[in-house]
Design a protein around this motif. Structure first.
Motif, PDB file in Angstrom:
ATOM      1  N   LEU A  55       0.835  -1.201   0.000  1.00  0.00           N
ATOM      2  CA  LEU A  55       0.000   0.000   0.000  1.00  0.00           C
ATOM      3  C   LEU A  55       0.870   1.252   0.000  1.00  0.00           C
ATOM      4  N   ALA A  56       1.906   1.264   0.827  1.00  0.00           N
ATOM      5  CA  ALA A  56       2.792   2.428   0.898  1.00  0.00           C
ATOM      6  C   ALA A  56       3.501   2.663  -0.433  1.00  0.00           C
ATOM      7  N   ILE A  57       3.914   1.585  -1.085  1.00  0.00           N
ATOM      8  CA  ILE A  57       4.585   1.718  -2.378  1.00  0.00           C
ATOM      9  C   ILE A  57       3.615   2.240  -3.427  1.00  0.00           C
ATOM     10  N   LEU A  58       2.406   1.702  -3.443  1.00  0.00           N
ATOM     11  CA  LEU A  58       1.409   2.173  -4.402  1.00  0.00           C
ATOM     12  C   LEU A  58       1.085   3.646  -4.165  1.00  0.00           C
ATOM     13  N   GLN A  59       0.953   4.044  -2.914  1.00  0.00           N
ATOM     14  CA  GLN A  59       0.684   5.452  -2.602  1.00  0.00           C
ATOM     15  C   GLN A  59       1.832   6.341  -3.070  1.00  0.00           C
ATOM     16  N   THR A  60       3.058   5.867  -2.897  1.00  0.00           N
ATOM     17  CA  THR A  60       4.225   6.636  -3.343  1.00  0.00           C
ATOM     18  C   THR A  60       4.218   6.809  -4.854  1.00  0.00           C
ATOM     19  N   LEU A  61       3.947   5.736  -5.569  1.00  0.00           N
ATOM     20  CA  LEU A  61       3.933   5.801  -7.030  1.00  0.00           C
ATOM     21  C   LEU A  61       2.802   6.696  -7.533  1.00  0.00           C
ATOM     22  N   LEU A  62       1.649   6.600  -6.916  1.00  0.00           N
ATOM     23  CA  LEU A  62       0.510   7.420  -7.345  1.00  0.00           C
ATOM     24  C   LEU A  62       0.731   8.893  -7.027  1.00  0.00           C
ATOM     25  N   ALA A  63       1.571   9.165  -6.038  1.00  0.00           N
ATOM     26  CA  ALA A  63       1.842  10.555  -5.651  1.00  0.00           C
ATOM     27  C   ALA A  63       2.848  11.225  -6.578  1.00  0.00           C
ATOM     28  N   HIS A  64       3.401  10.472  -7.519  1.00  0.00           N
ATOM     29  CA  HIS A  64       4.402  11.024  -8.440  1.00  0.00           C
ATOM     30  C   HIS A  64       3.968  10.801  -9.890  1.00  0.00           C
ATOM     31  N   PRO A  65       2.923  11.493 -10.322  1.00  0.00           N
ATOM     32  CA  PRO A  65       2.510  11.337 -11.726  1.00  0.00           C
ATOM     33  C   PRO A  65       3.583  11.876 -12.660  1.00  0.00           C
ATOM     34  N   ALA A  66       3.951  11.081 -13.618  1.00  0.00           N
ATOM     35  CA  ALA A  66       4.970  11.474 -14.598  1.00  0.00           C
ATOM     36  C   ALA A  66       4.833  10.557 -15.797  1.00  0.00           C
ATOM     37  N   ARG A  67       5.365  10.983 -16.918  1.00  0.00           N
ATOM     38  CA  ARG A  67       5.244  10.188 -18.137  1.00  0.00           C
ATOM     39  C   ARG A  67       5.920   8.828 -17.990  1.00  0.00           C
ATOM     40  N   GLY A  68       6.983   8.775 -17.227  1.00  0.00           N
ATOM     41  CA  GLY A  68       7.693   7.513 -17.056  1.00  0.00           C
ATOM     42  C   GLY A  68       7.065   6.583 -16.040  1.00  0.00           C
ATOM     43  N   ASN A  69       6.044   7.043 -15.349  1.00  0.00           N
ATOM     44  CA  ASN A  69       5.394   6.225 -14.324  1.00  0.00           C
ATOM     45  C   ASN A  69       4.409   5.274 -14.998  1.00  0.00           C
ATOM     46  N   ARG A  70       4.728   3.989 -14.996  1.00  0.00           N
ATOM     47  CA  ARG A  70       3.879   2.997 -15.658  1.00  0.00           C
ATOM     48  C   ARG A  70       2.969   2.289 -14.656  1.00  0.00           C
ATOM     49  N   THR A  71       2.538   3.014 -13.631  1.00  0.00           N
ATOM     50  CA  THR A  71       1.569   2.503 -12.667  1.00  0.00           C
ATOM     51  C   THR A  71       0.167   2.854 -13.154  1.00  0.00           C
ATOM     52  N   ILE A  72      -0.752   1.918 -13.080  1.00  0.00           N
ATOM     53  CA  ILE A  72      -2.125   2.199 -13.500  1.00  0.00           C
ATOM     54  C   ILE A  72      -2.724   3.262 -12.579  1.00  0.00           C
ATOM     55  N   PRO A  73      -3.293   4.331 -13.125  1.00  0.00           N
ATOM     56  CA  PRO A  73      -4.005   5.290 -12.269  1.00  0.00           C
ATOM     57  C   PRO A  73      -5.067   4.564 -11.437  1.00  0.00           C
ATOM     58  N   THR A  74      -4.952   4.705 -10.133  1.00  0.00           N
ATOM     59  CA  THR A  74      -5.739   3.885  -9.204  1.00  0.00           C
ATOM     60  C   THR A  74      -6.408   4.758  -8.157  1.00  0.00           C
ATOM     61  N   GLU A  75      -7.641   4.408  -7.838  1.00  0.00           N
ATOM     62  CA  GLU A  75      -8.361   5.077  -6.753  1.00  0.00           C
ATOM     63  C   GLU A  75      -8.252   4.212  -5.503  1.00  0.00           C
ATOM     64  N   LEU A  76      -7.881   4.831  -4.385  1.00  0.00           N
ATOM     65  CA  LEU A  76      -7.759   4.109  -3.123  1.00  0.00           C
ATOM     66  C   LEU A  76      -8.946   4.452  -2.226  1.00  0.00           C
ATOM     67  N   LEU A  77      -9.733   3.433  -1.901  1.00  0.00           N
ATOM     68  CA  LEU A  77     -10.916   3.628  -1.062  1.00  0.00           C
ATOM     69  C   LEU A  77     -10.623   3.122   0.346  1.00  0.00           C
ATOM     70  N   PRO A  78     -10.691   3.995   1.361  1.00  0.00           N
ATOM     71  CA  PRO A  78     -10.402   3.550   2.729  1.00  0.00           C
ATOM     72  C   PRO A  78     -11.541   2.725   3.315  1.00  0.00           C
ATOM     73  N   CYS A  79     -11.182   1.598   3.898  1.00  0.00           N
ATOM     74  CA  CYS A  79     -12.130   0.760   4.630  1.00  0.00           C
ATOM     75  C   CYS A  79     -11.641   0.645   6.074  1.00  0.00           C
ATOM     76  N   GLU A  80     -12.348  -0.128   6.874  1.00  0.00           N
ATOM     77  CA  GLU A  80     -12.017  -0.195   8.297  1.00  0.00           C
ATOM     78  C   GLU A  80     -10.607  -0.723   8.534  1.00  0.00           C
ATOM     79  N   LYS A  81     -10.247  -1.819   7.876  1.00  0.00           N
ATOM     80  CA  LYS A  81      -8.935  -2.429   8.092  1.00  0.00           C
ATOM     81  C   LYS A  81      -8.078  -2.454   6.835  1.00  0.00           C
ATOM     82  N   THR A  82      -8.637  -2.025   5.736  1.00  0.00           N
ATOM     83  CA  THR A  82      -7.933  -2.119   4.456  1.00  0.00           C
ATOM     84  C   THR A  82      -8.161  -0.868   3.621  1.00  0.00           C
ATOM     85  N   TYR A  83      -7.452  -0.826   2.516  1.00  0.00           N
ATOM     86  CA  TYR A  83      -7.753   0.101   1.427  1.00  0.00           C
ATOM     87  C   TYR A  83      -8.083  -0.747   0.206  1.00  0.00           C
TER      88      TYR A  83
END
Length: 295
Positions: A55-83
């Motif tokens: 989760l921390a890695i995905l949040q880091t990647l999503l926080a750095h939008p750039a042309r070289g970022n090949r991470t799928i644009p993702t929505e993170l939905l907070p739940c009680e124990k998970t995202y």
């Protein structure tokens, strides 16, 4: 790992959006599911524990939008124990009935190197680069504007690592590499960045092999591309290039492949292969000598 049981609040988030679950097993521990809705594109949803490294890695990647970022644009939905990581359902790059053509394999190699290079710039090692963890946005399908048509995206950061010494090591981290490919130096001795480079080369080799199985001269893999993959998968880790150097090498190789494509169409295969490989090695020597002069 134990099989994940989806909680009421996780399911409620998705059902509130009018989504329904496809009864398909996308992973063995039931963390990943495919959901669909009327008039909306299918989405892949992954349940990530709060505090998980993934989760921390995905949040880091999503926080750095750039042309070289090949991470799928993702929505993170907070739940009680998970995202819940909600992302568009893109297409596989390998598998039954999928034959990579020449242009697609060049795109695969380019985007994979670009994405891994971007991750390394953020001091993140993926540790499981494999065609199964690369998906493509089908040019014939409609996606959100943030998805680049035809491009490849890297998925599954379940065993990825933060490499910065400032980041605390997760309690559940294992010392050896757990990815699909076995590194020649052994899983216990593999260095994560070098292992990523090895896996990129092995992944290119895998899709090259799928292409050669197509038995089409038009899509035949040039020897120079095989040679490039061999350089990335050198048995001695010290002889592997960094991902930055590999990316620079591929930029030259990509131009070479495009310029000499006609050779493979017009000449007999032995002569075409000889021209391709000799020319590529000559270019490599030129670049290497130029780098040494600058150094």
């Amino acid at each position: 790992m134990e099989r994940h049981e989806w909680t009421a609040d996780e399911l409620g988030h998705l059902q509130a959006r009018g989504l329904e679950h496809y009864p398909l097993d996308l992973d063995r521990i039931n963390r990943v599911q495919l959901w669909y809705g009327e008039g909306t594109p299918d989405v892949v949803v992954k349940s990530l524990d709060r505090g998980a490294t993934e989760l921390a890695i995905l949040q880091t990647l999503l926080a750095h939008p750039a042309r070289g970022n090949r991470t799928i644009p993702t929505e993170l939905l907070p739940c009680e124990k998970t995202y819940l990581a909600v992302m568009p359902a893109l297409n596989r790059t390998v598998g039954f009935g999928i034959w990579p053509n020449f242009e697609r394999i060049v795109r695969f190699s380019h985007d994979l190197l670009q994405g891994v290079s971007f991750m390394h710039s953020l001091e993140i090692a993926h540790c499981d680069i494999h065609p199964n963890n690369v998906v493509q946005a089908d040019p014939e399908e409609q996606y959100a504007a943030t998805i680049e048509s035809g491009r490849m995206y890297i998925i599954d950061f379940g065993i990825s690592r933060f490499m910065s010494p400032k980041m605390p090591l997760p309690a559940d981290r294992v010392p050896h590499m757990q990815g699909h490919y076995d590194p020649p130096e052994g899983r216990d001795a593999a260095e994560p960045y070098s292992y990523d480079v090895y896996c990129v080369g092995a992944a290119i080799r895998t899709v090259c092999w799928d292409t050669t199985n197509n038995h089409s001269r038009a899509n035949r893999v040039a020897p120079s591309l095989w040679a490039f993959a061999r350089a990335l998968t050198a048995a001695d880790p010290a002889r592997r290039p960094s991902v930055r150097h590999a990316r620079a090498m591929f930029a030259i190789l990509r131009r070479w492949l495009m310029l000499t494509r006609w050779v493979h169409w017009l000449l007999p295969i032995p002569q075409a292969d000889r021209i391709d490989l000799c020319g590529w090695y000559f270019l490599c020597r030129l670049v290497l000598s130029a780098v040494r002069r600058r150094g």
